[in-house]
Design a protein around this motif. Sequence first.
Motif, PDB file in Angstrom:
ATOM      1  N   ARG A  12       0.842  -1.207   0.000  1.00 43.23           N
ATOM      2  CA  ARG A  12       0.000   0.000   0.000  1.00 43.23           C
ATOM      3  C   ARG A  12       0.877   1.257   0.000  1.00 43.23           C
ATOM      4  O   ARG A  12       0.746   2.130   0.841  1.00 43.23           O
ATOM      5  N   THR A  15       2.756   2.245   3.155  1.00 40.34           N
ATOM      6  CA  THR A  15       1.994   2.756   4.296  1.00 40.34           C
ATOM      7  C   THR A  15       1.615   1.646   5.277  1.00 40.34           C
ATOM      8  O   THR A  15       1.207   1.931   6.405  1.00 40.34           O
ATOM      9  N   LEU A  16       1.750   0.379   4.858  1.00 37.55           N
ATOM     10  CA  LEU A  16       1.394  -0.764   5.697  1.00 37.55           C
ATOM     11  C   LEU A  16       2.566  -1.732   5.758  1.00 37.55           C
ATOM     12  O   LEU A  16       3.030  -2.216   4.732  1.00 37.55           O
ATOM     13  N   ILE A 187      -7.145  -5.629   6.713  1.00 34.44           N
ATOM     14  CA  ILE A 187      -6.769  -4.754   5.600  1.00 34.44           C
ATOM     15  C   ILE A 187      -7.918  -3.801   5.255  1.00 34.44           C
ATOM     16  O   ILE A 187      -7.702  -2.603   4.990  1.00 34.44           O
ATOM     17  N   ALA A 188      -9.152  -4.309   5.287  1.00 29.99           N
ATOM     18  CA  ALA A 188     -10.308  -3.446   5.015  1.00 29.99           C
ATOM     19  C   ALA A 188     -10.412  -2.339   6.053  1.00 29.99           C
ATOM     20  O   ALA A 188     -10.706  -1.177   5.718  1.00 29.99           O
ATOM     21  N   GLU A 191      -7.669   0.215   5.257  1.00 29.03           N
ATOM     22  CA  GLU A 191      -7.936   1.043   4.079  1.00 29.03           C
ATOM     23  C   GLU A 191      -9.034   2.075   4.338  1.00 29.03           C
ATOM     24  O   GLU A 191      -8.958   3.213   3.871  1.00 29.03           O
ATOM     25  N   LYS A 192     -10.041   1.693   5.114  1.00 29.30           N
ATOM     26  CA  LYS A 192     -11.164   2.603   5.350  1.00 29.30           C
ATOM     27  C   LYS A 192     -10.858   3.626   6.437  1.00 29.30           C
ATOM     28  O   LYS A 192     -11.211   4.806   6.304  1.00 29.30           O
ATOM     29  N   ALA A 195      -5.641   4.421   6.491  1.00 31.99           N
ATOM     30  CA  ALA A 195      -4.897   4.889   5.322  1.00 31.99           C
ATOM     31  C   ALA A 195      -5.172   6.350   4.962  1.00 31.99           C
ATOM     32  O   ALA A 195      -4.254   7.055   4.520  1.00 31.99           O
TER      33      ALA A 195
END
Length: 256
Positions: A12, A15-16, A187-188, A191-192, A195
């Motif tokens: 990402r 960032t991760l 991960i979801a 991202e929501k 991130a």
Amino acid sequence: MSDSPLKVWLERDETLLRLRLNRPKANIVDAAMIGALQTAFEQYVGQASLRAVLLDAEGPHFSFGASVEEHLPGSCATMLRSLHQLIETMLDFPVPILVAIQGQCLGGGLEVAAAGSMLFATPDSRLGQPEIQLAVFAPAASCLLPERIGQSNAEDLLFSGRSVKGDEALTMGLVNRLAENPEEAAIAYFEKFLAPHSASSLRFAVQAVRTDVVARIKAKLASVEALYLDSLMASHDAVEGLNAFLEKRPAKWEDR
């Protein structure tokens, strides 16, 4: 890469940070695993773009726990101090640590997981601190679990040595989310909710919410480690419990 006890990579757009225990199926938290985790956290602590870490595991189980051999009197001081250094490094890490758990997550494996920020687990996962069954106790969990799940629930798990399934772990606050695929769920969430944020401001938010908790855990960990090494390991039953497990025989308690 496959020879390492830990898989490490960035994704990402850096960032991760991904950390994956890589000794299936047991993923034992032994000296090599602890060292690899410590090195990875130290290597990426200054990564300015980082917004989170995702810690998960290869195979059907997150971790069966620490190495029982390394708990014996000759090596337990070195093992405990390195594990506790890792726990403190995770508690001090400047961005959230997400943990994805499947199968068994026991003993030292749960201690490492509990040092994270948010835990995602499968409904059929099994989480517990079985150390008391070997006549020892879990030093890091004795400090981490009361902060995460409250004194009463922590005492239940630490005194009984029982494991809880995902739904009970969720109810007591040991895990934050249940999902059939906890890696995807983590991960979801990243991202929501993570991130989009400023990585710099996220670091201040992590520091703000954790400052007093981390200070309490560190202070308690030092005294609990001393209790383990100076008192518990000088007792008959603790050494008997460990040896009985390794020799695959019933332990003979003398209550001393």
